[in-house]
Design a protein around this motif. Structure first.
Motif: not given
Length: 502
Positions: A35-36, A79-80, A85-87, A130-132
């Motif tokens: 996810p850039s 998390n990704d 940056p800036n996303v 999706i994450g913890d």
């Protein structure tokens, strides 16, 4: 060059289709693994005519995952995403305003910004992060926009009920892994052994772990051993070997501690009786591997005034829950023995040869028995280990890691040579959690290793001390010959002596 210029004449009549959903059935579902900013929001590419000059046109507009998922769903790892940056702020702005802009990637410091600015696109997309749970809670409390934009939380449990439907689904998942990875088929016994492994991962009978990656790893390794033995099918022995080999690769710390105990570097006694000394049980959890080991718990008592000290607490080696357990012991002693006298003792409790921080209350029962032994001078069995939490009323409560604790003590006495009297006292509430290894079950069936399940701390007294706990009679005294009578007499004598020095 002439051919190039000729082609450029048709540029105003060209169409740049940045998203094509003609083959998509239903709403688009896009999973973005990287996810850039460019991958999510798209970009406007540049053509460099020389070192310092660049140009762009509408044919160089490129869509991002948000454009492709518009009208449907975008799935991305949280998390990704927040590490790019800036996303994060750009994504919140787009979802809040329901507008999607495309800008050129401004990482060409020597080139002027592109004058091309496409009109914003209406954005109707559901973003699934999706994450913890820790990352979710952090974002929920620290980012005011997060709770407004991402309103639906869906948690996935680490285990599921082992119902008929879920078990069928579990077996179907195994079949899918076998088909996708071209593994050998599993016998019925091998399938059940994998399911048993999933139960052990879940930590409770009647549950199956949803850590399917760990289940798949065991299946792959079992396939390998079946292939090495030139078998057509993966059988139960191959699954057992895969599990044991995995444990062997991860058990270095377990083996080192066991070696130190056998060499008496760590002093753990597993036979005879000792005053003020009980074998408790601890769990070492490394995440990828956990194992249980006994720990010597000792108690010393002297004349004093209502003081029970945990040496771990005083040395800042104890967590809050452990400290709570020590205070519960004091509460039970006051409730049981100080209705007609003060608690005239100074007592200290210690986890011997323990140098790291201790947390949890699963050793509360063992500490309690060590303290009773020290007060009454009645020795406790060393061939019996104890685990269990207790409350102020003496009820024994369930603890975690019960299988690892039992197997840890069993492995030690097995190395030393089983005499047939060894065993473990556990909470009755943990009986439903027992998923023990075959060698433990074998010794239990032959009556050479024992598990005693108790609901009240008084039930463990006769097992550990060989005499009943005793009850307070109508005259205020405890049952004659009982452990509580001996404790009460000792406290009564201490109280008389203490009055002389006040």
């Amino acid at each position: 060059e002439k051919e190039k210029k000729k082609k450029d004449l048709f540029l105003p009549y060209k169409v740049n289709v940045i998203v094509d959903n003609k083959t998509t059935k239903g709403r688009p579902i896009i999973i973005e693994h990287n996810p850039s900013y460019v991958n999510l929001f798209g970009t406007i590419e540049r053509t460099f005519e020389d070192r310092f000059t660049s140009k762009s046109d509408f044919m160089q507009i490129r869509a991002g995952s948000l454009h492709k998922a518009n009208g449907g769903y975008l799935v991305v790892n949280f998390n990704d995403l927040i590490q790019e940056p800036n996303v994060w702020h750009s994504l919140k702005r787009a979802l809040r305003n329901e507008k999607l802009y495309i800008f050129p990637e401004d990482n060409y410091f020597f080139a002027p910004p592109s004058p091309l600015r496409p009109e914003p696109i209406d954005l109707k997309v559901k973003v699934i992060l999706i994450g913890d749970i820790a990352t979710y809670q952090l974002a929920y409390y620290l980012d005011e926009d997060f709770k407004k934009i991402f309103k639906v939380l869906s948690e996935f449990d680490s285990s599921m009920d082992c119902t008929k439907e879920n078990f069928i689904s579990f077996v179907q998942l195994m079949g899918k892994i076998i088909d996708e990875e071209n593994l050998k088929n599993f016998t019925a016994e091998a399938v059940l052994k994998v399911a048993e492994y999933a139960m052990k991962l879940a930590g409770r009978k009647g549950k199956l772990s949803t850590r399917f990656d760990a289940v798949a790893d065991i299946m792959r390794e079992a396939h390998y051993w079946a292939k090495e033995e030139k078998k057509e099918l993966v059988d139960e022995k191959n699954v057992v070997k895969a599990i044991r080999e995995r444990e062997r690769r991860h058990s270095l710390a377990d083996d080192k501690i066991k070696e130190m105990i056998l060499q008496n570097i760590l002093n753990i006694e597993t036979e005879g009786k000792r005053v003020g000394q009980v074998n408790g049980l601890t769990v070492y959890d490394f995440g990828y591997y956990s194992f249980g080991k006994p720990v010597k718990i000792t108690a010393n008592v002297s004349l004093g005034q209502d003081s029970i000290i945990s040496i771990e607490r005083e040395a800042d080696l104890a967590g809050n829950i452990f400290t709570k357990g020590s205070l519960i012991i004091a509460g039970f002693l006051r409730q049981t023995f100080t209705k007609d006298k003060p608690l005239s003792i100074n007592a200290s409790i210690c986890f011997e040869q323990s140098y790291g921080e201790i947390e949890g209350d699963s050793a509360t029962c063992a500490e309690f028995y060590a303290l009773l032994s020290a007060i009454s001078s009645v020795p406790a069995r060393q061939d019996v280990a104890v685990t269990g939490s207790m409350n102020q009323k003496g009820l024994v409560q369930a603890v975690g890691g019960i299988n690892e604790k039992i197997e840890g003590f069993f492995n030690l006495v097995k190395e030393k040579g089983i005499k047939g009297t060894e065993g473990v006292i556990i909470p009755k509430a943990n009986l439903g959690d027992l998923i023990l290894k075959e060698d433990v079950l074998k010794e239990m069936k032959e009556g050479r290793f024992h598990i005693w399940a108790i609901e009240d701390v008084t039930e463990g007294v006769e097992i550990l001390f060989g005499i009943p706990a005793g009850k307070r009679k109508s005259d205020g005294k405890f049952t004659k010959g009982s452990l509580f009578e001996k404790v009460d007499n000792a406290l009564q004598e201490n109280s008389k002596i203490w009055k002389k020095y006040k």
